[in-house]
Design a protein around this motif. Structure first.
Motif, PDB file in Angstrom:
ATOM      1  N   LYS A  84      -6.136  10.944   5.568  1.00 14.49           N
ATOM      2  CA  LYS A  84      -5.571  11.429   6.923  1.00 14.49           C
ATOM      3  C   LYS A  84      -4.564  11.095   7.896  1.00 14.49           C
ATOM      4  N   GLU A  85      -4.859  10.111   8.739  1.00 13.04           N
ATOM      5  CA  GLU A  85      -4.022   9.517   9.470  1.00 13.04           C
ATOM      6  C   GLU A  85      -2.577   8.830   8.885  1.00 13.04           C
ATOM      7  N   VAL A  86      -3.170   8.696   8.027  1.00 11.49           N
ATOM      8  CA  VAL A  86      -1.165   8.575   7.238  1.00 11.49           C
ATOM      9  C   VAL A  86      -1.039   9.698   6.986  1.00 11.49           C
ATOM     10  N   LYS A  87      -0.911  10.683   6.391  1.00 11.56           N
ATOM     11  CA  LYS A  87      -0.319  11.959   6.234  1.00 11.56           C
ATOM     12  C   LYS A  87       0.082  12.275   7.682  1.00 11.56           C
ATOM     13  N   GLN A  88      -0.505  11.932   8.906  1.00 15.49           N
ATOM     14  CA  GLN A  88      -0.159  12.646  10.248  1.00 15.49           C
ATOM     15  C   GLN A  88       0.439  11.666  10.787  1.00 15.49           C
ATOM     16  N   GLN A  89       0.791  10.030  10.569  1.00 12.44           N
ATOM     17  CA  GLN A  89       1.390   9.420  10.847  1.00 12.44           C
ATOM     18  C   GLN A  89       3.181   9.287  10.482  1.00 12.44           C
ATOM     19  N   GLN A  90       2.636   9.857   9.211  1.00 13.59           N
ATOM     20  CA  GLN A  90       3.900   9.575   7.821  1.00 13.59           C
ATOM     21  C   GLN A  90       4.150   8.049   7.565  1.00 13.59           C
ATOM     22  N   HIS A  91       3.362   6.953   7.915  1.00 17.00           N
ATOM     23  CA  HIS A  91       3.183   5.391   7.798  1.00 17.00           C
ATOM     24  C   HIS A  91       1.939   5.187   7.885  1.00 17.00           C
ATOM     25  N   PHE A  92       2.120   4.104   6.800  1.00 13.10           N
ATOM     26  CA  PHE A  92       0.838   2.952   5.969  1.00 13.10           C
ATOM     27  C   PHE A  92       0.370   2.642   7.697  1.00 13.10           C
ATOM     28  N   PHE A  93      -0.818   2.179   7.545  1.00 11.67           N
ATOM     29  CA  PHE A  93      -0.824   1.363   8.078  1.00 11.67           C
ATOM     30  C   PHE A  93      -0.374  -0.238   8.443  1.00 11.67           C
ATOM     31  N   ASN A  94       0.216  -0.422   7.643  1.00  5.97           N
ATOM     32  CA  ASN A  94       1.102  -1.541   7.192  1.00  5.97           C
ATOM     33  C   ASN A  94       2.186  -1.666   7.563  1.00  5.97           C
ATOM     34  N   GLY A  95       2.475  -0.510   7.894  1.00  9.53           N
ATOM     35  CA  GLY A  95       3.720  -0.297   9.129  1.00  9.53           C
ATOM     36  C   GLY A  95       4.790   0.889   7.905  1.00  9.53           C
ATOM     37  N   GLU A  96       4.754   0.389   6.976  1.00 13.21           N
ATOM     38  CA  GLU A  96       5.348   1.303   5.694  1.00 13.21           C
ATOM     39  C   GLU A  96       5.585   2.568   5.741  1.00 13.21           C
ATOM     40  N   LYS A  97       7.033   3.283   5.536  1.00 12.19           N
ATOM     41  CA  LYS A  97       7.119   4.347   6.030  1.00 12.19           C
ATOM     42  C   LYS A  97       6.460   5.405   4.334  1.00 12.19           C
ATOM     43  N   VAL A  98       6.210   6.443   4.817  1.00  6.60           N
ATOM     44  CA  VAL A  98       5.551   7.679   3.401  1.00  6.60           C
ATOM     45  C   VAL A  98       6.662   8.311   2.920  1.00  6.60           C
ATOM     46  N   THR A  99       7.302   7.746   1.886  1.00  6.75           N
ATOM     47  CA  THR A  99       8.117   8.232   1.013  1.00  6.75           C
ATOM     48  C   THR A  99       7.189   8.811  -0.195  1.00  6.75           C
ATOM     49  N   SER A 100       8.779   9.842  -1.012  1.00  7.30           N
ATOM     50  CA  SER A 100       8.570  10.033  -2.304  1.00  7.30           C
ATOM     51  C   SER A 100       7.797   9.324  -3.025  1.00  7.30           C
ATOM     52  N   LYS A 101       8.088   8.079  -3.365  1.00  7.84           N
ATOM     53  CA  LYS A 101       8.069   7.270  -3.932  1.00  7.84           C
ATOM     54  C   LYS A 101       6.414   6.651  -3.879  1.00  7.84           C
ATOM     55  N   ASN A 102       6.267   6.611  -2.655  1.00  8.88           N
ATOM     56  CA  ASN A 102       4.792   5.442  -2.593  1.00  8.88           C
ATOM     57  C   ASN A 102       3.807   6.641  -1.977  1.00  8.88           C
ATOM     58  N   ILE A 103       4.204   8.150  -1.934  1.00 10.48           N
ATOM     59  CA  ILE A 103       3.047   8.896  -1.560  1.00 10.48           C
ATOM     60  C   ILE A 103       1.794   8.583  -2.687  1.00 10.48           C
ATOM     61  N   SER A 104       1.686   8.937  -3.605  1.00  9.11           N
ATOM     62  CA  SER A 104       0.889   8.992  -4.586  1.00  9.11           C
ATOM     63  C   SER A 104      -0.006   7.258  -4.371  1.00  9.11           C
ATOM     64  N   ARG A 105       0.354   6.923  -3.514  1.00  9.80           N
ATOM     65  CA  ARG A 105      -0.917   5.676  -3.216  1.00  9.80           C
ATOM     66  C   ARG A 105      -2.173   6.609  -2.851  1.00  9.80           C
ATOM     67  N   LEU A 106      -1.874   7.209  -1.994  1.00 13.20           N
ATOM     68  CA  LEU A 106      -3.225   7.906  -1.030  1.00 13.20           C
ATOM     69  C   LEU A 106      -3.751   8.595  -2.527  1.00 13.20           C
ATOM     70  N   ASP A 107      -3.620   8.782  -3.589  1.00 13.36           N
ATOM     71  CA  ASP A 107      -4.624   9.376  -4.608  1.00 13.36           C
ATOM     72  C   ASP A 107      -5.307   8.838  -4.769  1.00 13.36           C
ATOM     73  N   SER A 108      -5.091   7.303  -4.532  1.00 10.32           N
ATOM     74  CA  SER A 108      -5.940   6.136  -5.637  1.00 10.32           C
ATOM     75  C   SER A 108      -6.923   5.837  -4.398  1.00 10.32           C
ATOM     76  N   LYS A 109      -8.153   5.514  -4.166  1.00 14.01           N
ATOM     77  CA  LYS A 109      -9.530   5.939  -3.529  1.00 14.01           C
ATOM     78  C   LYS A 109      -9.297   3.894  -3.035  1.00 14.01           C
ATOM     79  N   THR A 110      -9.025   3.430  -4.256  1.00 13.03           N
ATOM     80  CA  THR A 110      -8.672   2.080  -4.263  1.00 13.03           C
ATOM     81  C   THR A 110      -7.273   1.123  -3.309  1.00 13.03           C
ATOM     82  N   ASN A 111      -6.588   2.762  -2.862  1.00  9.26           N
ATOM     83  CA  ASN A 111      -5.415   1.798  -1.949  1.00  9.26           C
ATOM     84  C   ASN A 111      -5.948   1.594  -0.840  1.00  9.26           C
ATOM     85  N   CYS A 112      -7.160   2.409  -0.210  1.00 20.61           N
ATOM     86  CA  CYS A 112      -7.437   2.646   1.372  1.00 20.61           C
ATOM     87  C   CYS A 112      -7.345   1.403   2.155  1.00 20.61           C
TER      88      CYS A 112
END
Length: 158
Positions: A84-112
């Protein structure tokens, strides 16, 4: 039988016994560590159905050094909050911006990026727990605002 065959067979037998013995030893220690880590997870109040294993209990040892085992988990609540936080902020906690290429990382629970790392030390027998955000350990003061569960104080590495 020739002498060299007996010598070679003896060396092979000793090698197999040594490797097999070490593997059994590591397996037993891993099971003991897993039980100790699971006890701490239970003490933290994390229900079994909430646990997502990111990295199962792994035995580690450096040559002629101490032994330890590690286990990394996240929880269903932490995963949902992170997603929820990553979708809202549009970046991962490591600072990487959410893009169409990496948004699928949100689908895997082990990527949390919100994880609990447990380290079991054999001598003396102790389990240390760490709060980890995107690969970096954080203290309990910061963790209480981000993580869904609180690790027991006597098991915190801080």
């Amino acid at each position: 039988m020739k002498k060299w065959q007996i010598i070679l067979g003896s060396i092979l037998f000793l090698f197999l016994v040594t490797v097999g013995g070490y593997m059994i030893y590591a397996h037993i220690n891993t099971k003991q560590a897993d039980a100790a880590i699971n006890k701490v997870i239970k003490e933290a109040g994390i229900p079994e159905n909430e646990i997502i294993v990111v990295e199962k209990t792994t035995y580690n040892q450096k040559i002629l050094s101490s032994e330890w085992c590690t286990k990394t988990i996240t929880t269903e609540k932490d995963y949902q909050n992170w997603k929820k936080e990553v979708k809202q902020q549009q970046h991962f906690f490591n600072g990487e911006k959410v893009t169409s290429k990496n948004i699928s990382r949100l689908d895997s629970k082990t990527n949390c990026e919100l994880q609990y790392l447990f380290m079991f030390y054999k001598n003396p027998s102790k389990v240390n727990g760490y709060y980890v955000i995107s690969g970096n350990s954080v203290g309990p003061d910061k963790a209480k605002y981000i993580f869904a569960y609180t690790l027991p104080k006597n098991n915190l590495a801080y």
